[in-house]
Motif scaffolding. Sequence first.
Motif, short mmCIF file in Angstrom:
data_model
loop_
_atom_site.label_atom_id
_atom_site.label_comp_id
_atom_site.label_asym_id
_atom_site.label_seq_id
_atom_site.Cartn_x
_atom_site.Cartn_y
_atom_site.Cartn_z
N GLN A 132 -2.55 -1.40 7.11
CA GLN A 132 -3.07 -1.31 8.47
C GLN A 132 -3.77 -2.62 8.84
O GLN A 132 -4.71 -3.04 8.16
CB GLN A 132 -4.06 -0.15 8.57
CG GLN A 132 -3.39 1.22 8.50
CD GLN A 132 -2.74 1.58 9.81
OE1 GLN A 132 -3.40 1.73 10.82
NE2 GLN A 132 -1.42 1.73 9.80
N TRP A 133 -3.34 -3.22 9.91
CA TRP A 133 -3.81 -4.54 10.32
C TRP A 133 -4.85 -4.45 11.42
O TRP A 133 -4.81 -3.55 12.26
CB TRP A 133 -2.64 -5.37 10.83
CG TRP A 133 -1.63 -5.71 9.79
CD1 TRP A 133 -0.68 -4.89 9.26
CD2 TRP A 133 -1.46 -6.98 9.15
NE1 TRP A 133 0.08 -5.57 8.33
CE2 TRP A 133 -0.38 -6.85 8.25
CE3 TRP A 133 -2.11 -8.21 9.26
CZ2 TRP A 133 0.07 -7.91 7.45
CZ3 TRP A 133 -1.66 -9.28 8.47
CH2 TRP A 133 -0.60 -9.12 7.58
N THR A 134 -5.73 -5.44 11.43
CA THR A 134 -6.59 -5.69 12.60
C THR A 134 -6.05 -6.92 13.32
O THR A 134 -5.82 -7.96 12.69
CB THR A 134 -8.05 -5.93 12.18
OG1 THR A 134 -8.57 -4.73 11.61
CG2 THR A 134 -8.89 -6.29 13.40
N VAL A 139 -1.01 -1.04 13.17
CA VAL A 139 -2.24 -1.63 13.68
C VAL A 139 -3.38 -0.61 13.63
O VAL A 139 -3.27 0.48 14.21
CB VAL A 139 -2.05 -2.15 15.12
CG1 VAL A 139 -3.38 -2.62 15.71
CG2 VAL A 139 -1.03 -3.27 15.13
N THR A 188 -9.71 -6.32 5.23
CA THR A 188 -8.64 -5.97 6.16
C THR A 188 -7.66 -7.12 6.34
O THR A 188 -8.06 -8.28 6.41
CB THR A 188 -9.21 -5.56 7.54
OG1 THR A 188 -8.16 -5.03 8.35
CG2 THR A 188 -9.83 -6.73 8.27
N PRO A 189 -6.35 -6.84 6.39
CA PRO A 189 -5.41 -7.90 6.76
C PRO A 189 -5.56 -8.20 8.24
O PRO A 189 -5.77 -7.30 9.06
CB PRO A 189 -4.04 -7.28 6.45
CG PRO A 189 -4.26 -5.81 6.51
CD PRO A 189 -5.67 -5.57 6.09
N ALA A 228 -4.29 -10.45 11.80
CA ALA A 228 -3.24 -11.21 12.49
C ALA A 228 -3.77 -11.62 13.86
O ALA A 228 -4.32 -10.80 14.59
CB ALA A 228 -1.97 -10.39 12.64
N LEU A 263 4.72 -7.42 11.29
CA LEU A 263 3.58 -7.25 10.39
C LEU A 263 4.03 -6.81 9.00
O LEU A 263 3.45 -7.22 7.99
CB LEU A 263 2.60 -6.24 10.98
CG LEU A 263 1.89 -6.70 12.26
CD1 LEU A 263 1.09 -5.56 12.88
CD2 LEU A 263 0.98 -7.90 12.00
N SER A 314 3.30 -8.95 5.54
CA SER A 314 2.54 -8.41 4.41
C SER A 314 3.05 -8.91 3.06
O SER A 314 2.37 -8.76 2.05
CB SER A 314 2.58 -6.88 4.45
OG SER A 314 3.88 -6.39 4.17
N ALA A 316 -0.64 -14.49 10.61
CA ALA A 316 -1.19 -13.39 9.79
C ALA A 316 -1.76 -13.89 8.47
O ALA A 316 -1.26 -14.87 7.90
CB ALA A 316 -0.09 -12.37 9.52
N GLY A 334 -3.29 -12.08 4.75
CA GLY A 334 -3.46 -10.85 3.98
C GLY A 334 -4.92 -10.56 3.69
O GLY A 334 -5.83 -11.30 4.09
#
Length: 212
Positions: free
Chosen positions: A2-4, A49, A99-100, A102, A120, A124, A143, A145
């Motif tokens: 889950q990305w921020t 996301v 947090t990963p 981007a 995304l 990763s 992005a 990681g």
Amino acid sequence: MQWTLVIPLKPLSRAKSRLSDTAGDGVRPGLALAFAKDTVAAALSCAAVADVAVVTDDERAARELAALGARIVPDTPAGGLNAAVAHGAAVVREMRPRTPLAALNADLPALRPAELAAVLGAASEFSRAFLADAARLGTTLLAAGPGGELRPEFGVRSRRRHRASGAEELQLAGVDSVRQDVDTGEDLRAALAMGVGPYTAAVSAGLLIPGS
């Protein structure tokens, strides 16, 4: 994963000056905001996301993007695009260190959540990666990681600078909506042909788009 997402947005009064052949001074701020709203709405609908942080000092944009569910980070450095991205990333990492992250352009009005998820997912696989824009000169997404640094190099010909900095360029087909940023009337025409979100569709109705 889950990305921020960190989305920088300059004051609307100064946004999208290269659209002057398409939208007058009284229209461009609303058009820039519409791009950002469609970008944020699509990003928040993406399964990959977790949340979106918008870095801006524009009060109207902050209010309307917060209403969509974005977290607003004041642009304290006020030092341009890369400073805003770095600041937003630092604020996010203070709260969520692993947090990963981007950084995503705010002018992707045709953005598709599934295509963003594909980008995304590919990102990763690398500690740091980017996606070139439709012109293959700039960058629409950068992005990093968990625990990694974005080290943004956005601006003119940023594709070359991000590659030189060691970021992996994502070579993906079928993600045109994530590549199609809008700086010119021609860009807007391309985005409209893909199918833009409701905010851009409403504001752009009636505009004389070059090449249409």
